[in-house]
Scaffold this motif. Structure first.
Motif, PDB file in Angstrom:
ATOM      1  N   TYR A  26     -15.706   6.019   0.258  1.00  0.00           N
ATOM      2  CA  TYR A  26     -16.258   6.865   1.218  1.00  0.00           C
ATOM      3  C   TYR A  26     -15.451   8.081   1.090  1.00  0.00           C
ATOM      4  O   TYR A  26     -15.986   9.036   1.622  1.00  0.00           O
ATOM      5  N   PHE A  27     -14.316   7.973   0.839  1.00  0.00           N
ATOM      6  CA  PHE A  27     -13.356   9.173   0.774  1.00  0.00           C
ATOM      7  C   PHE A  27     -12.749   9.378  -0.447  1.00  0.00           C
ATOM      8  O   PHE A  27     -12.487   8.931  -1.290  1.00  0.00           O
ATOM      9  N   ALA A  28     -12.677  11.070  -0.663  1.00  0.00           N
ATOM     10  CA  ALA A  28     -12.049  11.360  -1.900  1.00  0.00           C
ATOM     11  C   ALA A  28     -10.408  11.433  -1.629  1.00  0.00           C
ATOM     12  O   ALA A  28     -10.016  10.974  -0.428  1.00  0.00           O
ATOM     13  N   GLU A  29      -9.858  11.314  -2.682  1.00  0.00           N
ATOM     14  CA  GLU A  29      -8.185  11.294  -2.443  1.00  0.00           C
ATOM     15  C   GLU A  29      -7.760  12.277  -1.780  1.00  0.00           C
ATOM     16  O   GLU A  29      -8.112  13.740  -1.836  1.00  0.00           O
ATOM     17  N   ASN A  30      -6.752  12.134  -0.889  1.00  0.00           N
ATOM     18  CA  ASN A  30      -5.939  13.088  -0.062  1.00  0.00           C
ATOM     19  C   ASN A  30      -7.168  13.817   0.883  1.00  0.00           C
ATOM     20  O   ASN A  30      -6.969  14.956   1.185  1.00  0.00           O
ATOM     21  N   SER A  31      -8.117  13.261   1.548  1.00  0.00           N
ATOM     22  CA  SER A  31      -8.977  13.702   2.366  1.00  0.00           C
ATOM     23  C   SER A  31      -8.907  13.248   3.603  1.00  0.00           C
ATOM     24  O   SER A  31      -9.682  13.860   4.493  1.00  0.00           O
ATOM     25  N   GLU A  54      -4.236   1.039  -1.216  1.00  0.00           N
ATOM     26  CA  GLU A  54      -5.604   1.675  -1.462  1.00  0.00           C
ATOM     27  C   GLU A  54      -6.121   2.661  -0.346  1.00  0.00           C
ATOM     28  O   GLU A  54      -6.697   3.699  -0.630  1.00  0.00           O
ATOM     29  N   LEU A  55      -5.484   2.380   0.711  1.00  0.00           N
ATOM     30  CA  LEU A  55      -5.724   3.379   1.948  1.00  0.00           C
ATOM     31  C   LEU A  55      -4.877   4.598   1.514  1.00  0.00           C
ATOM     32  O   LEU A  55      -5.174   5.930   1.758  1.00  0.00           O
ATOM     33  N   ASN A  56      -3.808   4.304   1.166  1.00  0.00           N
ATOM     34  CA  ASN A  56      -2.800   5.531   1.192  1.00  0.00           C
ATOM     35  C   ASN A  56      -3.274   6.568  -0.199  1.00  0.00           C
ATOM     36  O   ASN A  56      -3.070   7.801  -0.350  1.00  0.00           O
ATOM     37  N   LYS A  57      -4.241   6.111  -1.074  1.00  0.00           N
ATOM     38  CA  LYS A  57      -4.937   6.923  -2.143  1.00  0.00           C
ATOM     39  C   LYS A  57      -5.680   8.090  -1.433  1.00  0.00           C
ATOM     40  O   LYS A  57      -5.991   9.153  -1.822  1.00  0.00           O
ATOM     41  N   ARG A  60      -4.269  12.064   3.224  1.00  0.00           N
ATOM     42  CA  ARG A  60      -3.374  13.517   3.091  1.00  0.00           C
ATOM     43  C   ARG A  60      -1.749  13.119   3.204  1.00  0.00           C
ATOM     44  O   ARG A  60      -1.466  12.597   3.841  1.00  0.00           O
ATOM     45  N   PRO A  61      -1.035  14.160   2.410  1.00  0.00           N
ATOM     46  CA  PRO A  61       0.258  14.242   2.582  1.00  0.00           C
ATOM     47  C   PRO A  61       0.510  14.555   3.865  1.00  0.00           C
ATOM     48  O   PRO A  61      -0.010  15.336   4.659  1.00  0.00           O
TER      49      PRO A  61
END
Length: 72
Positions: A26-31, A54-57, A60-61
């Protein structure tokens, strides 16, 4: 409308429910800025480390995980 969705509307944030039993396509990395886990962590059968990696991928920082779990 749920209280979480009302809060999102008030804050101008998009609130989406996801199926954590499936890959997080569902989500792009850092989104993602915030994950609100409302009474779901106790139902995750995968190893917690795998689940969190998996969630931390996608977060966002400086992003947050907020967990709500039952006390008993």
């Amino acid at each position: 409308m749920t209280s979480v969705k009302r809060l999102g509307k008030h804050l101008g944030a998009e609130i989406r429910g996801v199926d954590l039993a499936r890959p997080l396509v569902y989500f792009a990395e850092n989104s993602v800025e915030v994950f609100l886990h409302s009474h779901v962590a106790e139902h995750i059968f995968a190893p917690v480390g795998d689940f969190m990696r998996e969630l931390n991928k996608t977060i966002r920082p400086g992003g947050l995980h907020i967990f709500q779990v039952p006390i008993r």
